[in-house]
Design a protein around this motif. Structure first.
Motif, PDB file in Angstrom:
ATOM      1  N   ILE A 119       0.838  -1.200   0.000  1.00 17.29           N
ATOM      2  CA  ILE A 119       0.000   0.000   0.000  1.00 17.29           C
ATOM      3  C   ILE A 119       0.873   1.250   0.000  1.00 17.29           C
ATOM      4  O   ILE A 119       1.858   1.325   0.732  1.00 17.29           O
ATOM      5  CB  ILE A 119      -0.909   0.038   1.250  1.00 17.29           C
ATOM      6  CG1 ILE A 119      -1.750  -1.225   1.351  1.00 17.29           C
ATOM      7  CG2 ILE A 119      -1.795   1.268   1.235  1.00 17.29           C
ATOM      8  CD1 ILE A 119      -2.556  -1.312   2.633  1.00 17.29           C
ATOM      9  N   ASP A 120       0.476   2.215  -0.797  1.00 16.47           N
ATOM     10  CA  ASP A 120       1.095   3.537  -0.757  1.00 16.47           C
ATOM     11  C   ASP A 120       0.209   4.413   0.118  1.00 16.47           C
ATOM     12  O   ASP A 120      -0.814   4.935  -0.336  1.00 16.47           O
ATOM     13  CB  ASP A 120       1.211   4.117  -2.162  1.00 16.47           C
ATOM     14  CG  ASP A 120       1.874   5.489  -2.175  1.00 16.47           C
ATOM     15  OD1 ASP A 120       2.239   5.996  -1.086  1.00 16.47           O
ATOM     16  OD2 ASP A 120       2.033   6.046  -3.268  1.00 16.47           O
ATOM     17  N   LEU A 121       0.568   4.555   1.379  1.00 16.11           N
ATOM     18  CA  LEU A 121      -0.257   5.319   2.304  1.00 16.11           C
ATOM     19  C   LEU A 121      -0.099   6.828   2.140  1.00 16.11           C
ATOM     20  O   LEU A 121      -0.761   7.596   2.830  1.00 16.11           O
ATOM     21  CB  LEU A 121       0.009   4.884   3.740  1.00 16.11           C
ATOM     22  CG  LEU A 121      -0.480   3.461   4.033  1.00 16.11           C
ATOM     23  CD1 LEU A 121      -0.003   2.996   5.396  1.00 16.11           C
ATOM     24  CD2 LEU A 121      -1.993   3.372   3.931  1.00 16.11           C
ATOM     25  N   ALA A 122       0.733   7.254   1.193  1.00 17.58           N
ATOM     26  CA  ALA A 122       0.792   8.666   0.842  1.00 17.58           C
ATOM     27  C   ALA A 122      -0.222   8.984  -0.258  1.00 17.58           C
ATOM     28  O   ALA A 122      -0.526  10.137  -0.511  1.00 17.58           O
ATOM     29  CB  ALA A 122       2.197   9.053   0.392  1.00 17.58           C
ATOM     30  N   ALA A 123      -0.735   7.939  -0.902  1.00 12.73           N
ATOM     31  CA  ALA A 123      -1.781   8.113  -1.918  1.00 12.73           C
ATOM     32  C   ALA A 123      -3.114   8.311  -1.200  1.00 12.73           C
ATOM     33  O   ALA A 123      -3.324   7.784  -0.105  1.00 12.73           O
ATOM     34  CB  ALA A 123      -1.836   6.892  -2.827  1.00 12.73           C
ATOM     35  N   PRO A 124      -4.022   9.040  -1.810  1.00 15.09           N
ATOM     36  CA  PRO A 124      -5.303   9.287  -1.149  1.00 15.09           C
ATOM     37  C   PRO A 124      -6.102   8.011  -0.885  1.00 15.09           C
ATOM     38  O   PRO A 124      -6.206   7.145  -1.742  1.00 15.09           O
ATOM     39  CB  PRO A 124      -6.052  10.178  -2.142  1.00 15.09           C
ATOM     40  CG  PRO A 124      -4.993  10.797  -2.978  1.00 15.09           C
ATOM     41  CD  PRO A 124      -3.893   9.783  -3.071  1.00 15.09           C
ATOM     42  N   SER A 125      -6.624   7.905   0.309  1.00 15.55           N
ATOM     43  CA  SER A 125      -7.578   6.855   0.640  1.00 15.55           C
ATOM     44  C   SER A 125      -8.963   7.391   0.295  1.00 15.55           C
ATOM     45  O   SER A 125      -9.111   8.560  -0.059  1.00 15.55           O
ATOM     46  CB  SER A 125      -7.476   6.506   2.125  1.00 15.55           C
ATOM     47  OG  SER A 125      -7.754   7.646   2.916  1.00 15.55           O
ATOM     48  N   LEU A 126      -9.972   6.540   0.385  1.00 13.60           N
ATOM     49  CA  LEU A 126     -11.317   6.944  -0.021  1.00 13.60           C
ATOM     50  C   LEU A 126     -12.307   6.862   1.119  1.00 13.60           C
ATOM     51  O   LEU A 126     -12.283   5.924   1.910  1.00 13.60           O
ATOM     52  CB  LEU A 126     -11.816   6.050  -1.161  1.00 13.60           C
ATOM     53  CG  LEU A 126     -10.998   6.042  -2.435  1.00 13.60           C
ATOM     54  CD1 LEU A 126     -11.564   5.029  -3.420  1.00 13.60           C
ATOM     55  CD2 LEU A 126     -10.966   7.425  -3.054  1.00 13.60           C
ATOM     56  N   ARG A 127     -13.174   7.856   1.181  1.00 14.39           N
ATOM     57  CA  ARG A 127     -14.364   7.835   2.053  1.00 14.39           C
ATOM     58  C   ARG A 127     -15.532   8.120   1.120  1.00 14.39           C
ATOM     59  O   ARG A 127     -15.524   9.098   0.384  1.00 14.39           O
ATOM     60  CB  ARG A 127     -14.303   8.902   3.144  1.00 14.39           C
ATOM     61  CG  ARG A 127     -13.129   8.856   4.087  1.00 14.39           C
ATOM     62  CD  ARG A 127     -13.085   7.753   5.100  1.00 14.39           C
ATOM     63  NE  ARG A 127     -14.236   7.502   5.883  1.00 14.39           N
ATOM     64  CZ  ARG A 127     -14.286   7.577   7.207  1.00 14.39           C
ATOM     65  NH1 ARG A 127     -13.247   7.997   7.879  1.00 14.39           N
ATOM     66  NH2 ARG A 127     -15.372   7.236   7.854  1.00 14.39           N
ATOM     67  N   CYS A 128     -16.534   7.256   1.156  1.00 11.63           N
ATOM     68  CA  CYS A 128     -17.649   7.327   0.222  1.00 11.63           C
ATOM     69  C   CYS A 128     -18.953   7.548   0.980  1.00 11.63           C
ATOM     70  O   CYS A 128     -19.096   7.112   2.125  1.00 11.63           O
ATOM     71  CB  CYS A 128     -17.706   6.013  -0.572  1.00 11.63           C
ATOM     72  SG  CYS A 128     -19.073   5.880  -1.732  1.00 11.63           S
ATOM     73  N   ASN A 129     -19.907   8.184   0.315  1.00 13.41           N
ATOM     74  CA  ASN A 129     -21.193   8.462   0.935  1.00 13.41           C
ATOM     75  C   ASN A 129     -22.320   7.584   0.404  1.00 13.41           C
ATOM     76  O   ASN A 129     -23.489   7.861   0.643  1.00 13.41           O
ATOM     77  CB  ASN A 129     -21.563   9.936   0.742  1.00 13.41           C
ATOM     78  CG  ASN A 129     -21.881  10.258  -0.704  1.00 13.41           C
ATOM     79  OD1 ASN A 129     -21.483   9.538  -1.621  1.00 13.41           O
ATOM     80  ND2 ASN A 129     -22.565  11.369  -0.933  1.00 13.41           N
ATOM     81  N   CYS A 130     -21.995   6.487  -0.308  1.00 16.37           N
ATOM     82  CA  CYS A 130     -23.073   5.613  -0.791  1.00 16.37           C
ATOM     83  C   CYS A 130     -23.768   4.971   0.406  1.00 16.37           C
ATOM     84  O   CYS A 130     -23.276   5.014   1.534  1.00 16.37           O
ATOM     85  CB  CYS A 130     -22.544   4.562  -1.762  1.00 16.37           C
ATOM     86  SG  CYS A 130     -21.723   3.151  -0.984  1.00 16.37           S
ATOM     87  N   SER A 131     -24.911   4.360   0.166  1.00 12.27           N
ATOM     88  CA  SER A 131     -25.714   3.825   1.269  1.00 12.27           C
ATOM     89  C   SER A 131     -24.965   2.777   2.083  1.00 12.27           C
ATOM     90  O   SER A 131     -25.121   2.710   3.302  1.00 12.27           O
ATOM     91  CB  SER A 131     -27.027   3.255   0.729  1.00 12.27           C
ATOM     92  OG  SER A 131     -26.764   2.193  -0.178  1.00 12.27           O
ATOM     93  N   TYR A 132     -24.130   1.967   1.454  1.00  5.94           N
ATOM     94  CA  TYR A 132     -23.379   0.937   2.185  1.00  5.94           C
ATOM     95  C   TYR A 132     -22.198   1.543   2.945  1.00  5.94           C
ATOM     96  O   TYR A 132     -22.041   1.322   4.143  1.00  5.94           O
ATOM     97  CB  TYR A 132     -22.903  -0.157   1.229  1.00  5.94           C
ATOM     98  CG  TYR A 132     -22.179  -1.269   1.935  1.00  5.94           C
ATOM     99  CD1 TYR A 132     -22.863  -2.142   2.778  1.00  5.94           C
ATOM    100  CD2 TYR A 132     -20.812  -1.455   1.767  1.00  5.94           C
ATOM    101  CE1 TYR A 132     -22.204  -3.169   3.434  1.00  5.94           C
ATOM    102  CE2 TYR A 132     -20.160  -2.480   2.409  1.00  5.94           C
ATOM    103  CZ  TYR A 132     -20.850  -3.339   3.242  1.00  5.94           C
ATOM    104  OH  TYR A 132     -20.200  -4.348   3.899  1.00  5.94           O
TER     105      TYR A 132
END
Length: 133
Positions: free
Chosen positions: A20-33
């Motif tokens: 994993i490249d932890l300097a790359a952006p991670s994701l937070r999503c607002n979908c129902s799940y």
């Protein structure tokens, strides 16, 4: 910079390793799940992920179009990762950043976050409100 990170579920039945490249952006999503599970994922190519233990302890969940397979431990219920394939990124694994065992709180706090509007299928646009994600 990529590094090998190890992760597991709460009870330890499922363990994995990933580059994993932890300097790359991670994701937070607002979908129902994602909203319900407060998903925080680091996406890696499928070839960068290794399931080390617990394949028999995994259960799968799909919803909507069923394009992404979400895996969780059938013993403790922790969602560890998802697998998918998209035109934009190819075959990928979305690793639950919160499941990484060898990361300090300070290191996790430095992981950049990109917010995506999965609720409206607008993956290149952040949602208007992100504080609850």
């Amino acid at each position: 910079m990529k590094r090998t990170c190890h992760g597991s579920c709460h009870c330890g039945a499922v363990r994995f390793a990933a580059e994993i490249d932890l300097a790359a952006p991670s994701l937070r999503c607002n979908c129902s799940y994602c909203l319900k599970i407060r998903c925080w994922a680091s996406q890696v190519p499928a070839t960068a992920f290794r399931l080390l233990a617990g394949e028999a302890a995994l259960s799968e969940y799909r919803f909507g179009a069923g394009r992404e397979r979400h895996y969780f431990c059938r013993h403790c219920g922790v969602r560890l990762f998802s697998r998918g394939d998209s035109a934009r990124s190819g075959a990928f694994v979305g690793i639950g950043v919160n499941c990484l065992d060898d990361m300090s709180a300070a290191a996790l706090a430095r992981v950049p976050v990109t917010f995506v509007d999965g609720l409206h299928d607008e993956w290149n646009t952040p949602p208007q409100e992100t504080r609850h994600l």
